[in-house]
Design an enzyme around this catalytic site. Sequence first.
Site, mmCIF file in Angstrom:
data_model
loop_
_atom_site.group_PDB
_atom_site.id
_atom_site.type_symbol
_atom_site.label_atom_id
_atom_site.label_comp_id
_atom_site.label_asym_id
_atom_site.label_seq_id
_atom_site.Cartn_x
_atom_site.Cartn_y
_atom_site.Cartn_z
ATOM 1 N N ARG A 80 33.367 17.592 19.770
ATOM 2 C CA ARG A 80 32.007 18.137 19.731
ATOM 3 C C ARG A 80 31.049 17.260 20.529
ATOM 4 O O ARG A 80 30.155 17.766 21.222
ATOM 5 C CB ARG A 80 31.547 18.294 18.273
ATOM 6 N N LYS A 126 24.936 19.089 19.306
ATOM 7 C CA LYS A 126 24.367 18.158 18.319
ATOM 8 C C LYS A 126 23.467 17.153 19.029
ATOM 9 O O LYS A 126 23.871 16.028 19.327
ATOM 10 C CB LYS A 126 25.487 17.463 17.544
ATOM 11 N N GLU A 183 20.916 28.938 10.448
ATOM 12 C CA GLU A 183 21.329 27.796 9.628
ATOM 13 C C GLU A 183 20.122 26.998 9.174
ATOM 14 O O GLU A 183 18.997 27.272 9.571
ATOM 15 C CB GLU A 183 22.309 26.895 10.388
HETATM 16 C C1 LIG Z 1 25.644 18.074 12.076
HETATM 17 C C2 LIG Z 1 25.027 19.378 11.762
HETATM 18 C C3 LIG Z 1 25.605 20.268 10.835
HETATM 19 C C4 LIG Z 1 26.812 19.918 10.008
HETATM 20 O O1 LIG Z 1 27.974 19.687 10.757
HETATM 21 P P1 LIG Z 1 29.197 18.922 10.087
HETATM 22 O O2 LIG Z 1 30.176 18.784 11.196
HETATM 23 O O3 LIG Z 1 29.702 19.747 8.980
HETATM 24 O O4 LIG Z 1 28.663 17.620 9.610
HETATM 25 C C5 LIG Z 1 24.996 21.499 10.653
HETATM 26 N N1 LIG Z 1 23.871 21.837 11.307
HETATM 27 C C6 LIG Z 1 23.282 21.005 12.193
HETATM 28 C C7 LIG Z 1 22.041 21.446 12.875
HETATM 29 C C8 LIG Z 1 23.843 19.756 12.452
HETATM 30 O O5 LIG Z 1 23.241 18.933 13.319
#
Ligand SMILES: *Cc1c(COP(=O)(O)O)cnc(C)c1O
Length: 343
Positions: free
Chosen positions: A80, A183, A219
Amino acid sequence: MAATDWSKLTFSYTKTSTILYCKFKDGVWGEVESHTDDNILLSSFAGVLHYSIECFEGLKAFRGKDGNVRLFRPEENAKRMQNSAKFLGIPAPDTELFISMCRQIVKENLDFLPPYGTGASLYLRPTLIGYNPQLGVQSSKEAMFMMLCSPVGAYTGGNLEPCNAAIARNYDRAATFGTGRYKLGGNYAASLYSLNIAHSKGYKAVLYLDPATHTLIDEFNSSNFFAIKGNKYITPLSDTILPSITNKSLETVAADLGMEVERRPVTVEELATFEEAGECGTAVVITPISYIDDKPSLESEEYTRYRFTETECGPKSLRLYKTITGIQYGEIEDKFGWCIFVD
Ligand SMILES: *Cc1c(COP(=O)(O)O)cnc(C)c1O
């Protein structure tokens, strides 16, 4: 750290023994350096400071029931981060370097790895920044990859304590064809204004909708949305959502437990039909949602309330939570091969 401290940990920064970093310059990654000082030396013109050329990851190391130290799916985080870096146009560490630095930071900070049974863990924060001084708007040529860590307890303080949320109809965290699925620190910067309003109105989290039509659920600010309806695990399908590794793992576990898994567009109105709803992400695994208020604007006092639970985590969410954490702490057979040992 004193043994009594572990239970008081929340999701906040505790300085540990070391941080690691290495730099990409002239086409190659340099040596991994370990430092006890958590301050780094950086040009005031580094791309990270001016154009948000930054991406990060979050994963955890767990002291297991058998005494072994496990990392949960670190190769997923490595991939990722490589995706995020590609979007930013900067070099990313390969999976091997990423995982070897995960192992090294844990080994150098074992004093800060919470013991088994405390529910706490060592949170790792891989961070990649544009490093060279620059004024022109372009992807940084040099990068610094840092591996940081901090012991953490439950994200909110109370384990599996339900949280409320408000739907943001007048704010988006990411644009339709934008950065939502990477991310990036910049996505967080863009969500703070709406998050602060929600906090001032008594909400713990903001639930963002698809930025194109504001009819579908995307989300939360830092975690994915999922819901339970009968025997189904339902989670939104959208290009503006960060692909959560926890969510992906929950889907696998749900299917393995005999549930149906649906990843598809989810409308706001459909909230009325769900028995359980939750946030999912590395920091918490699952946070049950008590209620979600749909408001004309975050500032408005009007709302339509969708209620899920008053005080406790719903039974299906709890079962999923226990399965994931059981695998992470080595209490349940790791049949999907998700954990890697630090030694
Ligand atoms: C990091 C993150 C998540 C959760 O991802 P995981 O891999 O499960 O930790 C969800 N939403 C956003 C916006 C994120 O930055």
